[in-house]
Design a protein around this motif. Sequence first.
Motif, mmCIF file in Angstrom:
data_model
loop_
_atom_site.group_PDB
_atom_site.id
_atom_site.type_symbol
_atom_site.label_atom_id
_atom_site.label_comp_id
_atom_site.label_asym_id
_atom_site.label_seq_id
_atom_site.Cartn_x
_atom_site.Cartn_y
_atom_site.Cartn_z
ATOM 1 N N TYR A 163 7.375 42.462 93.237
ATOM 2 C CA TYR A 163 8.101 41.944 94.406
ATOM 3 C C TYR A 163 9.000 40.792 93.967
ATOM 4 N N ASN A 170 7.100 50.120 93.235
ATOM 5 C CA ASN A 170 5.802 50.569 92.753
ATOM 6 C C ASN A 170 5.840 50.804 91.238
ATOM 7 N N GLU A 210 3.731 40.050 90.896
ATOM 8 C CA GLU A 210 3.156 41.398 90.907
ATOM 9 C C GLU A 210 1.773 41.390 91.530
ATOM 10 N N ASN A 213 2.408 46.872 92.567
ATOM 11 C CA ASN A 213 3.863 46.694 92.779
ATOM 12 C C ASN A 213 4.415 45.413 92.167
#
Length: 375
Positions: free
Chosen positions: A355, A318, A349, A353
């Motif tokens: 990833y 996050n 993104e 968040n």
Amino acid sequence: MHLYLHIPFCRQACHYCDFHFSTNTSNKRAVVEAIVSEIILRKDYLPKADIETIYFGGGTPSMLDGEELHLLLDTINQHFTVATNAEITLEANPDDLHRDKLQQLYNAGINRLSIGIQSFHEPHLKFLNRVHSALEGEHCVKIAQEIGINNISIDLIYAIPAPDHSILMQDIQKTFALNISHISAYCLTIEPQTAFGSWLKKKKIKPIDEEYAAQQFEILVKTLAENGYEQYEISNFARNGHYSLHNSSYWKQKPYLGVGPSAHSYNGVSREYNVSNNARYVEAIQKQIIPATLETLTPADQTNEYLLTGLRTKWGVNKEKLELLSGNSFYSVHRADLEKLSEKNWIREDAANWYLTDSGKLFADRISSDLFIEE
Ligand code: SF4
């Protein structure tokens, strides 16, 4: 809250394993009694809350006899409130899981098994020095399901040297045939303090071929995805949302209490590491001392741990939490690195968040460490 119990005994040492365990079971009862005492000594380690997950790890927790398991579970129930739907996992090896044992585990309240199958191919089991046979691996899953334990995870090891990928494919197909809902797939690694480590040093075996390992990982990810398994963490795959709630709590940085030799605990600001020695553990606990080393986590430690575990999961990391943990330094330090990683298509993104992408998953540890912050 989450509770981990480390049961540090195994029947024999697998050639690749560097976990803490002993094959000398002469003090097994004393260790179990010390774990019981530690549960009581540590009952206030975390703020009072219902226990959502209990995880018997090891070592080989299926070596606990019925009385020892009841002693541990009764102590937990006396000193904590266990949620009615708590996930209670026990790591088990197939050679222990005969029908009576499985019935005993089920009756005791174990509702999830994590079975150390590793492979269904007999020569591979011998190569790894596993105690169980391929047939035992298959049988124990079927009996567990007959008894009513359907939440089953198996461990598989890939990158075991072989002429081609056919044995891995057979292992995967067997997993499908057995209708297993969760798979933890680990790359064979050669750790220095193991039989494989010493053979590598003496050049009796070759190092793991990285390209072969990457090919096997890609086969696993692809075949499992095609058959309905979600890769919710780099090494963990679940069907129909059968995630490991206990392991997910680690990856989501939830506090947990770990008891037993070598167990770790985490309360949000520090970690404690119990001594990895059964005799010293028992001796200390008998004197009412927790034999643990304390590590207070700095903002950099907390940020880096979050990156290391969080990026490996489908939930990612996050953005706001990264800023919060790092004392608002993460973006000022890493803006350019994030752009580069995005251009390579290794991370992506959304509004909240970051990833890893599928190609980024092949370089997870490297990407995390590129984003680490310093003290
Ligand atoms: S892999 Fe599991 S069974 Fe084998 S030595 Fe390690 S802890 Fe024991």
